[in-house]
Design an enzyme around this catalytic site. Sequence first.
Site, PDB file in Angstrom:
ATOM      1  N   GLN A  93       0.824  -1.202   0.000  1.00  0.00           N
ATOM      2  CA  GLN A  93       0.000   0.000   0.000  1.00  0.00           C
ATOM      3  C   GLN A  93       0.863   1.259   0.000  1.00  0.00           C
ATOM      4  O   GLN A  93       0.346   2.357  -0.104  1.00  0.00           O
ATOM      5  CB  GLN A  93      -0.920   0.009   1.233  1.00  0.00           C
ATOM      6  CG  GLN A  93      -1.861  -1.178   1.304  1.00  0.00           C
ATOM      7  CD  GLN A  93      -2.710  -1.236   2.557  1.00  0.00           C
ATOM      8  OE1 GLN A  93      -2.983  -2.318   3.039  1.00  0.00           O
ATOM      9  NE2 GLN A  93      -3.144  -0.101   3.106  1.00  0.00           N
ATOM     10  N   ARG A 111      -8.479  -1.332   8.486  1.00  0.00           N
ATOM     11  CA  ARG A 111      -9.490  -0.338   8.189  1.00  0.00           C
ATOM     12  C   ARG A 111      -9.782   0.550   9.394  1.00  0.00           C
ATOM     13  O   ARG A 111     -10.920   0.652   9.855  1.00  0.00           O
ATOM     14  CB  ARG A 111     -10.766  -0.999   7.686  1.00  0.00           C
ATOM     15  CG  ARG A 111     -11.376  -0.141   6.580  1.00  0.00           C
ATOM     16  CD  ARG A 111     -12.294  -0.910   5.733  1.00  0.00           C
ATOM     17  NE  ARG A 111     -12.865  -0.041   4.713  1.00  0.00           N
ATOM     18  CZ  ARG A 111     -13.778  -0.429   3.858  1.00  0.00           C
ATOM     19  NH1 ARG A 111     -14.217  -1.659   3.890  1.00  0.00           N
ATOM     20  NH2 ARG A 111     -14.254   0.395   2.966  1.00  0.00           N
ATOM     21  N   CYS A 112      -8.717   1.112   9.910  1.00  0.00           N
ATOM     22  CA  CYS A 112      -8.870   2.050  11.010  1.00  0.00           C
ATOM     23  C   CYS A 112      -7.654   2.949  10.943  1.00  0.00           C
ATOM     24  O   CYS A 112      -6.567   2.488  10.675  1.00  0.00           O
ATOM     25  CB  CYS A 112      -8.866   1.341  12.342  1.00  0.00           C
ATOM     26  SG  CYS A 112      -7.267   0.756  12.839  1.00  0.00           S
ATOM     27  N   GLU A 139     -12.662   4.402   5.922  1.00  0.00           N
ATOM     28  CA  GLU A 139     -12.698   3.524   7.089  1.00  0.00           C
ATOM     29  C   GLU A 139     -13.872   3.783   8.030  1.00  0.00           C
ATOM     30  O   GLU A 139     -14.083   3.014   8.977  1.00  0.00           O
ATOM     31  CB  GLU A 139     -11.388   3.686   7.873  1.00  0.00           C
ATOM     32  CG  GLU A 139     -10.182   3.220   7.083  1.00  0.00           C
ATOM     33  CD  GLU A 139      -8.891   3.850   7.550  1.00  0.00           C
ATOM     34  OE1 GLU A 139      -8.847   5.092   7.652  1.00  0.00           O
ATOM     35  OE2 GLU A 139      -7.943   3.121   7.833  1.00  0.00           O
TER      36      GLU A 139
HETATM   37  N1  MCN Z   1     -14.003   9.568  -1.885  1.00  0.00           N
HETATM   38  C1  MCN Z   1     -14.912  10.439  -2.441  1.00  0.00           C
HETATM   39  N2  MCN Z   1     -15.326  11.530  -1.725  1.00  0.00           N
HETATM   40  C2  MCN Z   1     -14.865  11.755  -0.463  1.00  0.00           C
HETATM   41  C3  MCN Z   1     -13.965  10.852   0.128  1.00  0.00           C
HETATM   42  C4  MCN Z   1     -13.534   9.763  -0.633  1.00  0.00           C
HETATM   43  O1  MCN Z   1     -15.356  10.218  -3.560  1.00  0.00           O
HETATM   44  N3  MCN Z   1     -15.267  12.834   0.221  1.00  0.00           N
HETATM   45  C5  MCN Z   1     -13.508   8.409  -2.638  1.00  0.00           C
HETATM   46  C6  MCN Z   1     -12.019   8.560  -2.948  1.00  0.00           C
HETATM   47  O2  MCN Z   1     -11.775   9.308  -4.077  1.00  0.00           O
HETATM   48  C7  MCN Z   1     -11.566   7.131  -3.054  1.00  0.00           C
HETATM   49  C8  MCN Z   1     -12.443   6.428  -2.037  1.00  0.00           C
HETATM   50  O3  MCN Z   1     -13.601   7.259  -1.864  1.00  0.00           O
HETATM   51  O4  MCN Z   1     -11.770   6.632  -4.352  1.00  0.00           O
HETATM   52  C9  MCN Z   1     -11.755   6.253  -0.664  1.00  0.00           C
HETATM   53  O5  MCN Z   1     -11.116   7.444  -0.343  1.00  0.00           O
HETATM   54  P1  MCN Z   1     -10.414   7.765   1.071  1.00  0.00           P
HETATM   55  O6  MCN Z   1     -11.424   7.888   2.115  1.00  0.00           O
HETATM   56  O7  MCN Z   1      -9.494   8.886   0.827  1.00  0.00           O
HETATM   57  O8  MCN Z   1      -9.572   6.457   1.420  1.00  0.00           O
HETATM   58  P2  MCN Z   1      -8.248   5.913   0.701  1.00  0.00           P
HETATM   59  O9  MCN Z   1      -8.386   6.018  -0.745  1.00  0.00           O
HETATM   60  O10 MCN Z   1      -7.050   6.477   1.355  1.00  0.00           O
HETATM   61  O11 MCN Z   1      -8.379   4.390   1.022  1.00  0.00           O
HETATM   62  C10 MCN Z   1      -7.910   3.861   2.232  1.00  0.00           C
HETATM   63  C11 MCN Z   1      -8.996   3.206   3.036  1.00  0.00           C
HETATM   64  C12 MCN Z   1      -8.367   2.307   4.010  1.00  0.00           C
HETATM   65  S1  MCN Z   1      -7.210   2.958   5.031  1.00  0.00           S
HETATM   66  C13 MCN Z   1      -8.657   0.967   4.037  1.00  0.00           C
HETATM   67  S2  MCN Z   1      -7.933   0.026   5.228  1.00  0.00           S
HETATM   68  C14 MCN Z   1      -9.556   0.396   3.076  1.00  0.00           C
HETATM   69  C15 MCN Z   1     -10.492   1.374   2.509  1.00  0.00           C
HETATM   70  O12 MCN Z   1      -9.880   2.519   2.155  1.00  0.00           O
HETATM   71  N4  MCN Z   1      -9.125  -0.607   2.285  1.00  0.00           N
HETATM   72  C16 MCN Z   1      -9.869  -0.930   1.175  1.00  0.00           C
HETATM   73  N5  MCN Z   1     -11.387   0.886   1.622  1.00  0.00           N
HETATM   74  C17 MCN Z   1     -11.051  -0.190   0.846  1.00  0.00           C
HETATM   75  N6  MCN Z   1     -11.806  -0.541  -0.217  1.00  0.00           N
HETATM   76  C18 MCN Z   1     -11.394  -1.553  -1.018  1.00  0.00           C
HETATM   77  N7  MCN Z   1     -12.151  -1.879  -2.072  1.00  0.00           N
HETATM   78  N8  MCN Z   1     -10.255  -2.246  -0.775  1.00  0.00           N
HETATM   79  C19 MCN Z   1      -9.477  -1.970   0.297  1.00  0.00           C
HETATM   80  O13 MCN Z   1      -8.350  -2.627   0.504  1.00  0.00           O
HETATM   81 CU1  CUN Z   2      -6.135   1.471   8.899  1.00  0.00          CU
HETATM   82  S1  CUN Z   2      -6.049  -0.053   7.634  1.00  0.00           S
HETATM   83 MO1  CUN Z   2      -6.039   1.233   6.145  1.00  0.00          MO
HETATM   84  O1  CUN Z   2      -5.235   2.414   7.113  1.00  0.00           O
HETATM   85  O2  CUN Z   2      -4.857   0.667   5.201  1.00  0.00           O
END
Ligand code: MCN
Ligand code: CUN
Length: 817
Positions: A244, A391-392, A761
């Site tokens: 990641q 996922r936290c 998360e």
């Molecule tokens: N998004 C959006 N509008 C927002 C916030 C987010 O459209 N206001 C969209 C983003 O553009 C992105 C998605 O939602 O496509 C998730 O965005 P974000 O909250 O920024 O999270 P990350 O992309 O950093 O993803 C990490 C988070 C984590 S830490 C874990 S653990 C997890 C999760 O995402 N692992 C996943 N969701 C997952 N989903 C899938 N399918 N697979 C994983 O391994």
């Molecule tokens: Cu907290 S599990 Mo995600 O942060 O990759």
Amino acid sequence: MGREEDAGTVGELSQTGVSKVTTQARDEIKIGGLGASRKRVEDNRFIRGKGNYVDDIVLPGMLHMEILRSPLAHARIVSIDTSKAWAIPGVRLVLTGEMMATRNLAWMPTLSYDTQAVLATDKVRFQGQEVACVIADDPYIAKDACEAIVVEYEALPVIVNPTQAMAEGAPLIRDDKENQQDNVIFDWEVGDRDGTERAFAQADLVSTLELHYPRSHPSPMECCGSIADFNRSTSKLTVYMTTQAPHIIRAAVALVAELPEHMIRIVSPDLGGGFGNKVPVYPGYVMSILASILLERPVKWIEDKTGNLISTGFARDIYLRGEMALRKDGKILGVRMHTDSDHGAFFSDAQPSKFKIGLMHSAFSCYDIPSAHLTARGVYTNKAPGGVAYRCSFRVTEAMFFQERMVQAAADDLGLDQAEFRRRNFVRDDDFPHRTPFGFLTDSGQYGKCLDVGLQAIGYEDFLKQKEEAKQRGRLLGIGISTMTEPLGAGNSREYDILGIKMFDSAELRVHMTGKAILRTGAKTQGQGHETTWAQIVAHELGIPAEDVVVEEGDTDTAPFGMGTYASRSTPVAGAAVAMVSRKVRAKARKLAAHLLEVSEEDIEWELGRFYVRSAPDNGVTIQDCAFAAYSNMPDGMEPGLENVAYYDPPNLTWPFACYIATVEVDPQTGVWDVLRVVAVDDCGVRINPMVVEGQIMGGLTEAYAMASMQFITFDAQGNCIGSNYMDYLLPTAWETPGYELHEVVTPCPHHPIGAKGIGECATVGGPAAFVNAVLDAIKDSGVRNIDMPLLPDRVYEALTQRHDVSGAPPVKMDDQ
Ligand code: MCN
Ligand code: CUN
């Protein structure tokens, strides 16, 4: 859903308010901009089976690696005889800890300043620990050869929980560490001890709660793996791997293996889920790299499901207890918390360096509480290294679970309604920025509104009546609420670093001559849909249709440096960088537009996708015209090309808010409970892609339901891992998974360039307490205060019929030891 139509209010279109007749501004939703529920472009290849995962990659001359793991949880290694393995045809290399030690690679540093064995030399410290590995012509030969290795062990007493770890005379697990006299890793505290003490002195009532958040596993569908490819002639090491955070891995390889950083290329191709499991550095990666260097051939290692479940980063496994100081009118005066966390044999938590127990102290951030104090103790046990986030955002899941269970217990003790108690203590909308009891700064939210939307949706008052009526007929209905704000998007770099590397992120945008573009970021999607959503930010900022923007992540040779994807930091940090780099590109395009329109830059106006002359709105050029000019007709003295890079260091974390409400019915004859309804109200600020956000919430709620109802990994007294396969470690299928009713509230993030907050998360973090609170509410008359997760029917039945709490990790309970 009718979203496509009304979502257009988000863009610049409506803000400028100019009419379509005088300008030719594009409809943002039509070009897949902010607020469009654009279909995920990556799914095109995924649903056709055309994804490109590590195991799909086949390199010429590639060899295969398998790992021999320890059957015992704690044992001295007397001898390892590899002669039979070497004798098997097709075996190229057998590695043991002793051989790793000659290259100073038997141990490696962890992300929490501890050390972890790559291959065991002295002792094995958990069941499943890596003891040797074989590299052979195919994986079957390698596996057979592993079985031919003879290891003589001398069993040692085993420790499987913090009580045992801290007991007088407990065997020392980390006797490899010079100054380690016991099994304690850290004693840590945060908050205001004296202030909290004073709050408790003033309390009318003190409510207490003790609980265990069981060990769980992120368990992505794709296990971990790597292909290391060292080329002696170029000195270049390429590693395709499930990570990641590719840039952190490159830094780690450069520093640990002492290879020059520019000669290391880490490629993280498609990932079959990460969920936190693919943040740490695992021994398998290191061994495949060393093997490739030694053999000068590509070496592939693909973990099997049991290997993944028993040896890679676990989550949670923590005992929490706390007290809440309360005034009669329902005001919370202070909170005390203590945690005993079980980190397994090596302290390898992936978390910002400053904090020993992650962001546990984000607990109670949505409540206006004058003071709080947390003490935390971490211990070694004979279990696989744990504490990885699943996922936290770094232990936030445990924090919010405890918070919402504590809030329910306190409301019950006060005899106050659950919802009313929360409302009375919420931080008010006009009270931001707000300093939380542990010192975080929250900056926005409409907590009361989210709760109201949730209560309205579930029909709160009606349900309470229905519940009373049902009770008359011997039926047990319950309702559980969970409300929380969580810190997503580390850093800012002032406070957040990993091993000294500051937490920021990046984006690089290159607009080609014809107005098509490629965007690269330092994040790494694992299924979250970055290929779809980042292009939407570019579309919003530049008016280039999203389908004209290709997004690429995960290759350290091409992507700008970034800290990777975890802690839902991509949107808050890398996503912000995407907006910022688009703005830089727009600034240059404006100069090109002025040149093309033969006016000065000050006379130029911008609307989505088009610059025009203020005094003559019909006279304009599109962003594509500007792109072409950047390569064919730039003004004198201007550097050609249209591209830029942005590094973004956020001023603060983002603070999404969520309200999850579940209703359940418990069968008093069996302890089986069914979910009746689940309502989720999420406020993640401006939504880039509402459909992707909803997908994130549904997936998160399913994981929350799994934790609450069925999912845990436990150990018997000998340290045997129970939960090493999908027969024992349960994943809810479509059959068990309840339906979800989703609602939204939008409070834009004040410091994020497009007002977005993280969402990835939230539902996993806030969800479990809603389910558990609902079941406990249903059986409230039995006087039971707590049943530890998972709420398996037999545990609920025991609580209900024996009228006592059911605590600890099943089947081996803390007090059985
Ligand atoms: N998004 C959006 N509008 C927002 C916030 C987010 O459209 N206001 C969209 C983003 O553009 C992105 C998605 O939602 O496509 C998730 O965005 P974000 O909250 O920024 O999270 P990350 O992309 O950093 O993803 C990490 C988070 C984590 S830490 C874990 S653990 C997890 C999760 O995402 N692992 C996943 N969701 C997952 N989903 C899938 N399918 N697979 C994983 O391994
Ligand atoms: Cu907290 S599990 Mo995600 O942060 O990759």
